[in-house]
Design an enzyme around this catalytic site. Structure first.
Site, PDB file in Angstrom:
ATOM      1  CD1 TRP A  10      -2.333  -1.883   0.214  1.00 44.98           C
ATOM      2  CD2 TRP A  10      -3.080  -1.093   2.182  1.00 44.98           C
ATOM      3  NE1 TRP A  10      -3.470  -2.575   0.541  1.00 44.98           N
ATOM      4  CE2 TRP A  10      -3.949  -2.119   1.742  1.00 44.98           C
ATOM      5  CE3 TRP A  10      -3.354  -0.459   3.394  1.00 44.98           C
ATOM      6  CZ2 TRP A  10      -5.070  -2.512   2.484  1.00 44.98           C
ATOM      7  CZ3 TRP A  10      -4.465  -0.850   4.136  1.00 44.98           C
ATOM      8  CH2 TRP A  10      -5.310  -1.861   3.679  1.00 44.98           C
ATOM      9  CG  HIS A  95       9.941  -0.939  -2.059  1.00 43.30           C
ATOM     10  ND1 HIS A  95      10.081   0.250  -2.714  1.00 43.30           N
ATOM     11  CD2 HIS A  95       8.945  -1.613  -2.685  1.00 43.30           C
ATOM     12  CE1 HIS A  95       9.186   0.296  -3.703  1.00 43.30           C
ATOM     13  NE2 HIS A  95       8.487  -0.821  -3.702  1.00 43.30           N
ATOM     14  N   GLY A 173       5.609   2.081 -10.418  1.00 45.35           N
ATOM     15  CA  GLY A 173       4.772   3.278 -10.406  1.00 45.35           C
ATOM     16  C   GLY A 173       4.835   4.084 -11.699  1.00 45.35           C
ATOM     17  CB  SER A 212       3.648  -1.001 -13.905  1.00 46.38           C
ATOM     18  OG  SER A 212       4.162   0.253 -13.487  1.00 46.38           O
ATOM     19  N   GLY A 233       1.828  -2.513  -6.141  1.00 45.94           N
ATOM     20  CA  GLY A 233       1.690  -1.194  -5.516  1.00 45.94           C
ATOM     21  C   GLY A 233       0.338  -0.595  -5.843  1.00 45.94           C
ATOM     22  N   GLY A 234       0.313   0.329  -6.812  1.00 47.57           N
ATOM     23  CA  GLY A 234      -0.897   1.100  -7.138  1.00 47.57           C
ATOM     24  C   GLY A 234      -2.159   0.262  -7.262  1.00 47.57           C
TER      25      GLY A 234
HETATM   26  P1  PGA Z   1       3.591  -0.435  -8.599  1.00 46.49           P
HETATM   27  O1  PGA Z   1       4.550  -0.627  -7.331  1.00 46.49           O
HETATM   28  O2  PGA Z   1       2.784  -1.701  -8.725  1.00 46.49           O
HETATM   29  O3  PGA Z   1       2.747   0.769  -8.271  1.00 46.49           O
HETATM   30  O4  PGA Z   1       4.471  -0.215  -9.781  1.00 46.49           O
HETATM   31  C1  PGA Z   1       5.166  -1.856  -7.066  1.00 46.49           C
HETATM   32  C2  PGA Z   1       6.008  -1.747  -5.825  1.00 46.49           C
HETATM   33  O5  PGA Z   1       6.606  -0.690  -5.574  1.00 46.49           O
HETATM   34  O6  PGA Z   1       6.121  -2.721  -5.050  1.00 46.49           O
END
Ligand code: PGA
Length: 251
Positions: A10, A95, A173, A212, A233-234
């Site tokens: 998150w 990360h 991201g 992504s 992530g997103g």
């Molecule tokens: P994202 O992030 O899916 O928004 O690209 C992945 C992550 O940072 O673990």
């Protein structure tokens, strides 16, 4: 057979109300899945509320960072023992945002990984190259260095109680996903690197792809032989998308 895992990261998003709505929808959407195949990594203040919401569900949960220290005068830090006190299962270590924005070296990441395992947590160890490193042909070298720092400190057998997430920094991201083949190539490299030291650990190691991952590209990524799920992530903040991604891991 190694286990497949989709975990949401998150990052610094959420609030009590939104979290509740998101998790209620996720729990309902993945209810038929196997326990252990789906998790969310949430900001510290929400650990307690998330623990309550997710108890008796198939969704596991974790944090996004820990201190490398056990306890002491480290204002603002959170120890691995504090997390395991909540029944937390996972913690993300290394990360790329922590490495790049908060100056965490591979050695620090290795200490955090050890601290997590000492408290019974399963670290999700992130590795991955920047765009510049990829373009200069250094991807394997960077990933080997990041992984090697952990193996040197914790030993190869420690990977039996860990998850590795390959996250190319240029894909995080940005909406630019690695192609399934680009991701597979690095996943295969990671597995080979581990297999050189312990073939059994390598074949059982869950290696997630992150960067992504969306509802519309998860299935083709997860279909690759060395991709065992994703770190999301997103898309983990949108219930329907996250549920679809979790379900893609089964297919
Ligand atoms: P994202 O992030 O899916 O928004 O690209 C992945 C992550 O940072 O673990």
């Amino acid at each position: 057979m190694r286990e497949k895992l989709v975990a949401g990261n998150w990052k610094m998003h959420g609030d009590l109300l939104q979290n509740r709505e998101l998790l209620d929808a996720v729990v309902a959407g993945v209810a038929a899945m196997r326990k252990g195949s789906c998790a969310v990594c949430v900001p510290y203040p929400y650990l307690s509320a998330v623990q309550v919401i997710l108890q008796d569900t198939i969704v596991d949960w974790g944090a996004q960072n820990i201190s490398q220290y056990d306890k002491g005068a480290y204002t603002g830090e959170v120890s691995a023992n504090m997390l395991s006190d909540f029944g937390c299962r996972y913690v993300i270590v290394g990360h790329s945002e922590r490495r790049a924005l908060f100056g965490e070296s591979s050695d620090t990441v290795a200490l955090k990984y050890v601290a997590a395992q000492n408290s019974g947590l399963t670290p999700i160890l992130c590795v991955g190259e920047s765009l510049e490193q990829r373009e200069s042909g250094a991807t394997e070298q960077v990933v080997a260095e990041q992984l090697g720092a952990v193996i040197m400190k914790a030993g190869i057998d420690s990977l039996a109680n860990a998850v590795v997430a390959y996250e190319p920094v240029w894909a995080i991201g940005t909406g630019k996903t690695a192609t399934p083949q680009q991701a597979q190539d690095v996943h295969e490299f990671i597995r080979r690197n581990v297999a050189d030291k312990n073939a059994e650990v390598a074949s059982n190691l869950t290696i997630q792809y992150g960067g992504s991952v969306k509802a519309n590209n998860a299935a083709e990524l997860f279909a690759m032989p060395d991709i065992d799920g994703g770190l999301i992530g997103g898309a983990s903040l949108i219930a329907n998308d996250f549920v679809s991604i979790c379900q893609a891991v089964q297919n």
